[in-house]
Design an enzyme around this catalytic site. Structure first.
Site, PDB file in Angstrom:
ATOM      1  N   ASP A  89      26.012  -4.533 -24.545  1.00 50.27           N
ATOM      2  CA  ASP A  89      25.721  -3.110 -24.428  1.00 50.27           C
ATOM      3  C   ASP A  89      27.048  -2.375 -24.226  1.00 50.27           C
ATOM      4  O   ASP A  89      28.009  -2.957 -23.710  1.00 50.27           O
ATOM      5  CB  ASP A  89      24.792  -2.866 -23.239  1.00 50.27           C
ATOM      6  CG  ASP A  89      24.535  -1.392 -22.997  1.00 50.27           C
ATOM      7  OD1 ASP A  89      24.093  -0.712 -23.931  1.00 50.27           O
ATOM      8  OD2 ASP A  89      24.818  -0.925 -21.874  1.00 50.27           O
ATOM      9  N   ASP A 290      23.576  -3.639 -18.213  1.00 47.22           N
ATOM     10  CA  ASP A 290      23.505  -3.278 -16.795  1.00 47.22           C
ATOM     11  C   ASP A 290      22.474  -2.201 -16.480  1.00 47.22           C
ATOM     12  O   ASP A 290      22.241  -1.888 -15.321  1.00 47.22           O
ATOM     13  CB  ASP A 290      24.878  -2.799 -16.305  1.00 47.22           C
ATOM     14  CG  ASP A 290      25.239  -1.416 -16.844  1.00 47.22           C
ATOM     15  OD1 ASP A 290      24.784  -1.084 -17.956  1.00 47.22           O
ATOM     16  OD2 ASP A 290      25.968  -0.671 -16.164  1.00 47.22           O
TER      17      ASP A 290
END
Length: 366
Positions: A89, A290
């Site tokens: 990501d 996250d």
């Protein structure tokens, strides 16, 4: 799997030993045959087999914890040793996750000034938990702007947010959100492309259905990201960056991080789809993220890595938690898993050698 094959074979050998001794011994055949059969069972008791894997897992998870890598059990550790693709990501993983406002550009001839736009956008973004929203609110406070009350706030996943501020209908987000509200972007399209080419995330601002300007936010990459990507490439892994950002913004960030493969403009379900697509192509996929919107992809991946500073749901959905806020833990975890797999196989090999030598002796071949 090894024990499942080993135990039936040993039981068969013990029965065969009993039969052979019973048939060939003249005096007390049952006693001699039973003693030999029991000796085979005792020397082949699969303690070595049973300890070869859990002992290696216990040591590896302990070593990982010392290095700030929390691994949820032996299955996750084994899968981590087989990884051949790593999907990262962008926000908060490759980048710092603390974006800052870099540009505020009103439409030429607009009645709205830069401070007006910042105040309105920050007012609506106070209700959002997105890192970009937090950056805008923080910037407005640094400029000592007083924020207004928002009515009818609505967050549109992967697009932006809408609401009513001081009686004005406000929409802040990407091209897709503007298209939903039929906003003409012609006057600011070139400026948005320029900002995106610099690695910034441009967001359009529409007031009462008319384009009023742009606000751009940049999230610098972590100092360690490029080095880690190089290490992953040297390990022979495919590295992919996933982001909901504009394609040009994503490509600019990817260039800084040294990543060749970019999938941009994806919603949370798009991240899951990309992970699943790679799995269907035969890859063992690690997902590193996250945020809340990373959780489904972390759960879908063969191994999910959550940055320890991330959200609780991301930590819960992951298989490995990295306590430090950088990507070095991903490399360390993969190397640890590969070394542990080698150790497991060595343990099983020597356990097998011991049994190959010991069982014939126990059966009485001497």
């Amino acid at each position: 799997q090894v024990s499942g094959i080993f135990v039936p074979i040993v039981l068969s050998l013990a029965i065969a030993t009993f039969v052979i001794w019973f048939v060939t011994v003249d005096q007390a055949p049952a006693v001699r045959a039973f003693a030999a059969a029991v000796a085979v069972l005792i020397i082949a008791c699969p303690c070595a087999m049973g300890l070869a894997v859990p002992t290696a897992v216990m040591v590896a998870t302990g070593k990982g914890a010392e290095g700030g890598i929390l691994i949820k059990g032996g299955e996750a550790l084994q899968r981590a040793g087989q990884i051949n693709a790593v999907v990262l990501d962008k926000t908060g993983t490759i980048t710092e996750g603390r974006p800052t406002v870099t540009d505020v550009v009103p439409v030429l001839g607009s009645e709205w000034s830069e401070n007006d736009l910042v105040r309105l956008v920050a007012s609506i973004e106070t209700s959002s938990e997105h890192p970009l929203a937090e950056a805008i609110v923080r910037y407005a406070k640094e400029q000592a702007l007083s924020l207004a009350t928002v009515d009818s706030f609505h967050s549109v996943t992967g697009r932006g947010a809408t609401g009513v501020v001081d009686g004005a209908a406000l929409a802040v987000g990407n091209e897709a959100l503007m298209a939903d509200h039929a906003v003409d972007l012609t006057t600011m399209k070139a400026e948005a492309e320029r900002l995106a080419g610099e690695g910034k995330t441009p967001m359009y601002i529409a007031i009462n259905g008319t384009l009023a300007g742009l606000i751009a936010v940049a999230d610098p990459i972590k100092p360690t990201s490029r080095e880690v990507v190089q290490q992953l490439n040297r390990l022979g892994l495919t590295v992919v960056m996933l982001t909901g950002d504009h394609q040009r913004t994503a490509e600019a960030i990817a260039r800084q991080a040294g990543i060749d493969r970019v999938v941009a403009g994806v919603l949370p379900d798009g991240k899951v789809a990309e992970v699943r697509r790679r799995q269907q192509a035969g890859e063992v996929v690690a997902m590193v993220g996250d945020g809340i919107n990373d959780a489904p992809a972390l759960a879908q991946a063969d191994v999910g890595f959550a940055i320890g500073t991330g959200t609780d749901i991301a930590l819960e959905a992951s298989d490995v938690t990295l306590m430090r806020n950088d990507l070095h833990g991903v490399v360390s975890a993969i190397l640890l898993a590969r070394r542990t797999m080698r150790t497991m196989k060595q343990n099983l090999f020597w356990a097998f050698v011991y049994n190959v030598v010991g069982i014939p002796v126990a059966a009485g071949i001497l």
